[in-house]
Design an enzyme around this catalytic site. Structure first.
Site, mmCIF file in Angstrom:
data_model
loop_
_atom_site.group_PDB
_atom_site.id
_atom_site.type_symbol
_atom_site.label_atom_id
_atom_site.label_comp_id
_atom_site.label_asym_id
_atom_site.label_seq_id
_atom_site.Cartn_x
_atom_site.Cartn_y
_atom_site.Cartn_z
ATOM 1 C CG HIS A 199 10.178 28.710 27.853
ATOM 2 N ND1 HIS A 199 11.179 27.979 28.435
ATOM 3 C CD2 HIS A 199 10.747 29.914 27.540
ATOM 4 C CE1 HIS A 199 12.278 28.699 28.502
ATOM 5 N NE2 HIS A 199 12.053 29.875 27.949
ATOM 6 N N GLY B 10 13.040 29.134 31.683
ATOM 7 C CA GLY B 10 12.063 28.065 31.885
ATOM 8 C C GLY B 10 11.375 28.167 33.234
ATOM 9 C CD GLU C 257 18.265 25.218 28.855
ATOM 10 O OE1 GLU C 257 18.849 25.820 27.935
ATOM 11 O OE2 GLU C 257 18.572 25.322 30.048
ATOM 12 C CB CYS D 88 15.861 26.161 32.073
ATOM 13 S SG CYS D 88 15.407 27.152 30.634
HETATM 14 N N1 LIG Z 1 18.291 26.735 25.355
HETATM 15 C C1 LIG Z 1 17.510 27.964 25.452
HETATM 16 C C2 LIG Z 1 18.452 29.142 25.776
HETATM 17 C C3 LIG Z 1 19.036 29.011 27.159
HETATM 18 C C4 LIG Z 1 17.952 29.085 28.177
HETATM 19 C C5 LIG Z 1 18.348 28.667 29.578
HETATM 20 N N2 LIG Z 1 19.701 28.195 29.750
HETATM 21 C C6 LIG Z 1 18.062 29.769 30.563
HETATM 22 O O1 LIG Z 1 18.707 29.807 31.636
HETATM 23 O O2 LIG Z 1 17.128 30.572 30.303
HETATM 24 C C7 LIG Z 1 16.829 28.287 24.124
HETATM 25 O O3 LIG Z 1 17.279 27.801 23.091
HETATM 26 O O4 LIG Z 1 15.859 29.058 24.160
#
Ligand SMILES: N[C@H](CCC[C@H](N)C(=O)O)C(=O)O
Length: 259
Positions: free
Chosen positions: A140, A199, A187, A196
């Site tokens: 992140h 996140g 994302e 997220c």
């Molecule tokens: N797209 C993110 C994974 C899903 C993260 C998000 N949906 C969450 O709730 O943590 C990545 O590629 O690291």
């Protein structure tokens, strides 16, 4: 053959849950399932197992992230609600074992592990971005009071950027008070999402890093609020889950995708 699935979301970050192993499915199949018109429509697919509880994640673009916070809450809720696992149990993920606690009201608390943090200044074209890089198992980059367009910059930092060789989830913290952050997320592998989980944890950890303390924080995302705390060196996330419906993908759908 047809295939049963569950549609769930955590604050509008929505997923198709399938019992099985990620390696048994093609990434093309996952991408088609996530398409809103040709498939079910979701931000990702979560493959889970029950005997030794495990979650494996595939993003809507077919990429395979290490971790998904909202998704893990959904899997924990489903394992408890449908498969009868007790209220507190460990789920294995590609970012390690996570202790999950499912409350009767559908709220799920997860011990998300340690947030690994470093300050980072980077450039995207002419735009200079100063922020906090946070590893929550997945990567992140948290920017406070940002200038610039989240969509444009989100795409750019996931397009072979030298500072983010594996791509990155980009968080814009638009306002902050001692007890609340307002956060928007682009994302990796998905795009703008309503929430997220990792996140929210990364944004809270970045705020604590800059402020020097770690009081509980409410993280306000477009889809709703997550409670983020810090205890004994790790980040704790609590938030809602919803079981929307169960269904079955038809044999013809599954065969068409594999052609
Ligand atoms: N797209 C993110 C994974 C899903 C993260 C998000 N949906 C969450 O709730 O943590 C990545 O590629 O690291």
């Amino acid at each position: 053959m047809s295939l049963e699935f569950v549609k769930m979301h955590g604050l509008g970050n929505d997923f198709v849950l399938v019992q099985g192993k990620r390696s048994d499915f093609s990434l093309e199949w996952v991408k088609r399932v996530c398409e809103p018109h040709f498939g079910v429509g979701a931000d990702g697919v979560l493959f889970y197992s029950v005997e030794t509880p495990r979650m494996e994640v595939v993003n809507a673009d077919g990429s395979t992230p290490e971790m998904c916070g909202n998704g893990l809450r959904c899997v924990a809720r489903w394992l408890n609600h449908h498969h009868g696992l007790p209220g507190t149990f460990v789920i294995q993920t590609d970012a390690g074992a996570k202790l999950c606690t499912v409350n009767p009201d559908g709220q799920v608390r997860i011990e998300m592990g340690e947030a690994k943090i470093r300050e980072l200044r980077t450039h995207v074209g002419e735009v200079s971005l100063k922020g906090i890089f946070v590893d929550m198992g997945n990567p992140h980059f948290v920017v406070f009071s940002p200038d610039g367009d989240l969509v444009e910059l989100g795409k750019a930092v996931n397009d072979g950027h030298k500072d983010f060789p594996n791509g990155v989830n980009l968080e814009f913290v638009d306002s902050e008070s001692p007890e609340r952050l307002v956060v928007r997320v682009w994302e990796r592998g998905v795009g703008l999402t309503l929430a997220c989980g990792t996140g929210a944890c990364a944004s809270a950890a970045a705020a604590w890093h800059l402020r020097g303390e770690s009081t509980p924080l409410e993280v306000q995302l477009p889809g709703g609020i997550l409670q983020i705390e810090h205890s004994e060196g790790q980040v704790l996330m609590t938030g809602p889950t919803q079981i929307v419906y169960t269904g079955a993908l038809s044999a013809s759908f599954n065969e068409e995708v594999e052609e």
